[in-house]
Design an enzyme around this catalytic site. Structure first.
Site, PDB file in Angstrom:
ATOM      1  N   GLU A  24     -19.582   3.324  -4.133  1.00  0.00           N
ATOM      2  CA  GLU A  24     -19.581   2.200  -5.067  1.00  0.00           C
ATOM      3  C   GLU A  24     -20.632   2.353  -6.168  1.00  0.00           C
ATOM      4  O   GLU A  24     -20.348   2.114  -7.350  1.00  0.00           O
ATOM      5  CB  GLU A  24     -19.812   0.874  -4.313  1.00  0.00           C
ATOM      6  N   ASP A  84     -12.096 -10.417   8.236  1.00  0.00           N
ATOM      7  CA  ASP A  84     -13.193  -9.445   8.158  1.00  0.00           C
ATOM      8  C   ASP A  84     -14.559 -10.103   8.302  1.00  0.00           C
ATOM      9  O   ASP A  84     -15.557  -9.424   8.533  1.00  0.00           O
ATOM     10  CB  ASP A  84     -13.133  -8.659   6.849  1.00  0.00           C
TER      11      ASP A  84
END
Length: 608
Positions: free
Chosen positions: A355, A413
């Protein structure tokens, strides 16, 4: 032209001195004004402060990643526009880095991808002096750097004497002939020439001192006064005539190319100038109109992909990808062609789980010119990329950051992946434009505004869960780009204003319908971009949020603090000032109070 990046930006005076000597408009007084207010020579190189500075550096490792983006830009443009006998785009990207850059994790992310993509026009100089601020690095940095870079697929030149110009020149010749990115490991001594501080951390970030300077001058046999440069030194460094000659040669090459390939030359010229296609505004209007006509109720991440399908064919400069989440971010569109070692001219980059590297490489592409880069991940993982986002904002460059799964709406999640404070913190970043659209139409407009924006990056925040289409007039669609607008209204002056973004706009419209059954005049304001709304004229902002109506309720599935500037102390905010929970999206929203009944209850409390 070649690019040069000083990744270890604390060595900025090295760059300023070279720019001055080689003939850039950086005079001796600019050098004397080092690190002073409003000078061209700040403590770390800043793009656009001094001519010849390609990128703002200082946070270690990011300049290296920017250079990877620049090298990727060179290779992609070359593959797209070069033709037999016309090697129009053909240059190197050089980057200077030190131990600190290599200790930062972003150096791994960027170097690994550069090796995989085979960016052979990228050449790195590693200033291996074994010293950082805390002293000799052997107690905390014992990596076998040459072996590390060989493992990445780089061409490694080990044990180059960094104080020997002939050795460096020979290493450069070898690197330029390599079929992989190259790193030249230069052994140097920090504070070279200082009798008492050479090789010591004390010469890293502080002046040598008058006595030590005198001793160093004597040892180096340098009799000249401070800031006095001998004429033969200026003459030897001055590159203006040679540079002008190379520029003239390239211009002639481009003229020949333009005669042979006029359409390609025109498109390349447009791209490098940063201009959008002449018909873009008209074509973009059609994309937005088609999106409205389709009236789809879909997740805004899916709407983002549809926007890419609409805008992508119009923009060959639109290049980007995802950090190993393409199937979740939905960043692959119908015209995507993967970039690889074999397909240099593609437009889709598989960044892998990188990222931070992804964001900084996108910045390098933006700095290179000719690209509108985008990179995608979950909103939560904007935290990994945060400093590169800040650098994009600091440099005012047009990188686009796509963040999906924008709230507790991602569900199972759980809180490790559920964004709560990230939207608010992105809004706090100067020059960062942030959009959180409520449906497909707002998503298309957000993409359009991001593409058209000049003067800074944009973060686009999209949902995992489906969002209902909101009906609008043509005027309302036009007002979306203002960042906030009246989505629905009652007759007469509003007694209550509901303000919402993203998935919570549907809650606000549903609650407004129930409140109107009781005769309450309710206005619903969709505010997908607070920064664009704040930039509107005062008259427009007051028309959307009239001062006479003090009963205001903001609804957003995130921290509440930023919304009080819009609702005031007399208003209220339904938000989330705690972390989420692992549960299906519907259950999570209900648990944390994001329901129509809760919005109605809070609204009635304001009106009581």
């Amino acid at each position: 032209r070649d690019r040069f990046v000083l990744s270890n930006g604390h060595g900025s005076m090295l760059l300023y001195a070279v720019l001055h000597l080689s003939g850039y408009e950086l005079n001796i007084d600019d050098l004397k004004n080092f690190r002073q207010l409003h000078s061209k020579t700040p403590g770390h190189p800043e793009r656009e402060d001094a001519p010849g500075v390609e990128t703002t550096t200082g946070p270690l490792g990011q300049g290296f990643a920017n250079a990877v983006g620049m090298a990727l830009g060179e290779r992609t443009l070359a593959a797209t526009y070069n033709r037999p006998g016309h090697p129009l785009i053909d240059h190197h990207t050089y980057v200077f880095l030190g131990d600190g850059c290599l200790m930062e994790g972003i150096s791994h992310e960027a170097a690994s991808l550069a090796g995989t993509l085979g960016l052979n026009k990228l050449i790195a100089f590693y200033d291996d002096n074994g010293i950082s601020i805390d002293g000799e690095v052997r107690d905390w940095f014992t990596d076998d750097t040459p072996a590390r870079f060989r493992a990445y697929g780089w061409h490694v030149i080990d044990r180059c004497d960094g104080h020997d110009p002939a050795a460096i020149a020979a290493a450069l010749d070898t690197a330029r002939a390599a079929d992989a990115p190259s790193i030249i490991c230069c052994q140097t001594r920090i504070g070279f020439g200082s009798p008492n501080k050479e090789g010591k951390e004390s010469s890293h970030g502080a002046p040598l001192g008058d006595d030590e300077i005198a001793l160093t001058r004597e040892r180096l046999n340098w009799p000249h006064a401070p800031f006095e440069v001998p004429g033969d030194v200026y003459a030897g460094w001055d590159a203006r005539q040679a540079g002008a000659g190379r520029s003239t040669t390239w211009d002639a090459s481009f003229d020949a190319y333009a005669k042979a390939y006029p359409s390609e030359a025109a498109e390349l010229t447009r791209r490098l100038s940063g201009e959008l296609p002449a018909d873009f505004a008209t074509d973009a209007d059609a994309v937005v109109a088609a999106t409205d006509a389709a009236a789809k109720s879909i997740a805004s991440r899916a709407a983002s992909r549809e926007a890419l399908n609409g805008f992508g064919p119009l923009l060959p400069e639109l290049v980007g990808g995802s950090a190993d989440l393409a199937g979740s971010n939905l960043t692959i569109w119908s015209g995507s062609v993967p970039v690889s070692k074999a397909t240099a001219g593609g437009n889709y980059i598989y960044f892998g789980v990188r990222e931070f590297g992804m964001a900084a490489i996108c910045n390098g592409l933006a700095l290179y010119g000719g690209f509108i880069p985008y990179g995608a991940t979950f909103l939560m993982f904007s935290e990994y990329a945060r400093n590169a986002l800040r650098m994009a904002a600091l440099m005012r460059i047009g990188s686009i950051f796509v963040f999906t799964h924008d709230s507790i709406g991602l569900g199972e999640d759980g809180p490790t992946h559920q964004a709560v404070e990230q939207t608010a913190t992105l809004r706090l970043m100067p020059n960062m434009s942030v959009w959180r659209p409520c449906d497909a139409v707002e998503s298309a407009v957000a993409w359009r505004v991001a593409i058209e924006r000049r003067g800074g990056p944009t973060s686009l925040l999209f949902s995992r869960q489906g969002l209902p289409h909101q009906p609008r007039s043509a005027g309302q669609i036009e007002d979306i780009k203002r960042g906030g607008y009246v989505l629905s209204d009652s007759d007469g002056e509003p007694a209550l204003i509901l303000i919402a973004t993203g998935s919570e706009v549907a809650l606000a419209t549903q609650a407004a319908a129930l409140l109107r059954e009781d005769g309450t005049n309710v206005r619903v304001v969709s505010m997908p971009s607070t920064d664009h709304f704040d930039a509107q004229p005062e008259a427009y902002r007051n028309a959307v949020l009239p001062m006479a109506c003090r009963a205001r309720l903001a609804v957003e599935a995130g921290v509440t603090g930023g919304w009080y500037r819009y609702v005031g102390f007399e208003g209220a905010v339904i938000g989330l000032d705690e972390f989420g929970a692992s549960a299906p999206a519907g259950d999570a929203f209900e648990h944390f109070g994001f329901t129509t009944d809760k919005v109605v209850e809070a609204a009635r409390a304001l009106l009581s």
